[in-house]
Enzyme design. Structure first.
Site, short mmCIF file in Angstrom:
data_model
loop_
_atom_site.label_atom_id
_atom_site.label_comp_id
_atom_site.label_asym_id
_atom_site.label_seq_id
_atom_site.Cartn_x
_atom_site.Cartn_y
_atom_site.Cartn_z
N PHE A 156 5.85 10.14 -2.43
CA PHE A 156 4.55 10.66 -2.00
C PHE A 156 4.70 12.14 -1.67
O PHE A 156 5.64 12.54 -0.97
CB PHE A 156 4.01 9.88 -0.80
CG PHE A 156 2.61 10.27 -0.47
CD1 PHE A 156 1.58 10.00 -1.36
CD2 PHE A 156 2.30 10.95 0.70
CE1 PHE A 156 0.28 10.39 -1.08
CE2 PHE A 156 1.01 11.34 0.98
CZ PHE A 156 -0.01 11.06 0.09
N ASP A 196 11.25 6.00 4.22
CA ASP A 196 9.82 6.00 4.51
C ASP A 196 9.31 4.58 4.25
O ASP A 196 9.44 4.06 3.14
CB ASP A 196 9.12 7.01 3.61
CG ASP A 196 7.61 7.07 3.81
OD1 ASP A 196 7.01 6.07 4.27
OD2 ASP A 196 7.00 8.10 3.49
N TYR A 218 -1.68 2.91 9.42
CA TYR A 218 -3.08 2.74 9.01
C TYR A 218 -3.22 1.96 7.71
O TYR A 218 -4.34 1.74 7.25
CB TYR A 218 -3.80 4.10 8.89
CG TYR A 218 -3.11 5.14 8.05
CD1 TYR A 218 -3.15 5.10 6.67
CD2 TYR A 218 -2.43 6.18 8.65
CE1 TYR A 218 -2.53 6.06 5.90
CE2 TYR A 218 -1.80 7.16 7.90
CZ TYR A 218 -1.85 7.09 6.52
OH TYR A 218 -1.23 8.06 5.76
N LYS A 219 -2.12 1.53 7.12
CA LYS A 219 -2.20 0.73 5.90
C LYS A 219 -2.13 -0.75 6.27
O LYS A 219 -3.09 -1.32 6.78
CB LYS A 219 -1.07 1.13 4.94
CG LYS A 219 -1.07 2.62 4.56
CD LYS A 219 0.03 2.91 3.58
CE LYS A 219 0.23 4.41 3.36
NZ LYS A 219 -0.94 5.09 2.81
N ARG A 265 -4.72 1.25 -9.17
CA ARG A 265 -3.86 0.67 -8.13
C ARG A 265 -4.65 -0.32 -7.27
O ARG A 265 -5.74 0.00 -6.79
CB ARG A 265 -3.29 1.78 -7.26
CG ARG A 265 -2.15 1.36 -6.38
CD ARG A 265 -1.60 2.52 -5.58
NE ARG A 265 -2.53 2.93 -4.54
CZ ARG A 265 -2.17 3.58 -3.43
NH1 ARG A 265 -0.91 3.88 -3.23
NH2 ARG A 265 -3.07 3.92 -2.54
#
Length: 437
Positions: free
Chosen positions: A129, A198, A223-224, A393
């Site tokens: 990312f 990560d 937050y995922k 996705r």
């Protein structure tokens, strides 16, 4: 072929099915983007009201003690620590994933400079990312390191005596491909390389055992899959054998050994508390607790084993249905089929030259057409090299996604493709935000 009735039967047999009631989900929406932003826990709105109207409005500054605000980062860390294979007192929720990554990369760079100053490389995956790569660039500039970007298959061969740090995302955000954390860490450490992980696309979605893998440092967002809300505080962990060697670079007062002594010199706290920085965001942390409480409710239902089994069943079903029902429309599979290499998402590619202008893939427009139908996934742009293609996705959060959702999502995809609905001009106008991470 799998039928809708088969999916309804799977839902009826699902031991986690009741957990869906703990979330607020819009009527008529199939939400397959929890790997970007998790759904809102049903308890969140009332908890925000309680913090604002009672703890803040009535308790005022007394709530740092009376409501336990002062220790909330550590208490939330202790609550979630078992899901990452670490112990109490080893994890805190604080700041953002980017800020926490800067903290641990800096600590790793300092350790590497002291132990092996001749090592001048920090390696990572080219499709990591971007914020991870940006933070790594900053640390490399500060410590005189070279950032080397690799394809996944090149990583093993790049673990040489020139490398100081290996920074990887456990589950790739574009493809859903998952690294073998224990194997990569062992190989890196065998060459004297520090490993930074990560876990943004892993935490709460796939089994993680940081201590079992002997990882050096780890960070991740909440937050995922943790459903902590947009911008919710992230977590940070450092292996106990390394944690007290250096203090992190953002030496704020909450990371001080005695923050309320108010002395002018910084003296870092022992342990993970030194990775705190400034005053903590109590409203956000309190909302995050609502998300973590759902995981506490999962424990008697089978814990991570139950979540992982359902995640794999959902993604297996999605892959099978797409290949059964959407043939002939240029779709390919970017996500590994092997369970041991798959996260909790499925990423589809589409052949170039099939877009409305005969140049792009049309993947963006297909996703927009699905969103208009209430099937929310997202799109990731390819890099034009042919190695990294456009991605459709879809994330599968087993806490609230069901098998019927999967069947209907694929049926909508089939209809969008067969009807050519995605060719409409409104689905081919690029929005400023291509959704999120």
């Amino acid at each position: 072929m799998t039928s809708l009735q088969d999916c309804l039967t799977l839902d009826a047999q699902d031991p986690l099915r009741a957990l869906r009631d703990q979330f607020t989900l819009p009527e008529g929406v199939i939400y397959l983007d929890g790997n970007s932003l998790g759904a809102s826990p049903r308890a969140a709105a009332a908890r925000v009201a309680e913090v604002v109207q009672q703890e803040w409005a009535q308790g005022l500054i007394r709530s740092w003690n009376d409501a336990g605000w002062i220790s909330l980062p550590q208490r939330l860390g202790d609550q979630f620590a078992p899901w990452l294979g670490v112990g109490a007192g080893e994890l805190v929720f604080t700041d953002t994933a980017s800020i926490n990554l800067y903290k641990v990369l800096t600590a790793a760079a300092r350790i590497a400079r002291e132990d092996a100053p001749q090592r001048k490389r920090l390696i990572s995956e080219r499709s990591n990312f971007p914020t991870d790569l940006y933070i790594a660039q900053s640390v490399c500039q500060e410590y005189g390191l070279e950032l080397v970007l690799l394809e996944p298959e090149e990583i093993a061969g790049a673990l040489t005596d020139e490398v100081a740090i290996c920074m990887l995302t456990h589950v790739n955000y574009r493809t859903g491909a998952m690294h073998d954390m224990a194997a990569v860490t062992a190989a890196a450490q065998g060459k004297g390389i520090l490993c930074v992980w990560d876990l943004c696309h892993s935490a709460g979605a796939v089994p993680v055992d940081l201590k079992g893998a002997n990882a050096d440092f780890a960070i991740g967002c909440s937050y995922k899959y943790l459903n902590g809300g947009p911008g919710a505080p992230a977590f940070v962990w450092a292996n106990p054998r390394l944690i007290n060697r250096f203090w992190q670079p953002l030496s704020g007062w909450f990371g001080h050994a005695e923050p309320f002594k108010f002395v002018p010199d910084y003296h870092p706290a022992q342990g993970i508390q030194r990775y705190l920085c400034g005053t903590q965001p109590m409203v956000s942390l309190s909302v995050l607790q609502c998300g973590l409480d759902v995981f506490t409710a999962v424990e008697p239902l089978g814990g991570m084993d139950a979540l992982r089994n359902k995640s794999l069943a959902l993604t297996d079903l999605f892959i099978a249905l797409v290949e059964e029902r959407c043939q002939g429309h240029g779709l390919g599979l970017a996500t590994p089929r092997e369970h041991g290499r798959r996260g909790s998402q499925v990423c589809l590619t589409r052949e170039e030259g099939l877009g409305v202008d005969g140049k792009d893939s049309g993947a963006y427009a297909i996703v927009q057409a699905l969103i208009a139908r209430g099937v929310i996934g997202d799109f990731r742009k390819g890099d034009g090299t042919g190695l990294h293609k456009d991605i459709l996705r879809f994330g599968f959060t087993p806490l609230y996604v069901g098998f019927e959702d999967v069947w209907h999502a694929v049926e909508h995809l089939r209809q969008v493709l067969e009807s050519g609905e995605w060719r409409k001009p409104e689905f081919n106008r690029v929005n400023a935000c291509l959704l999120y991470t």
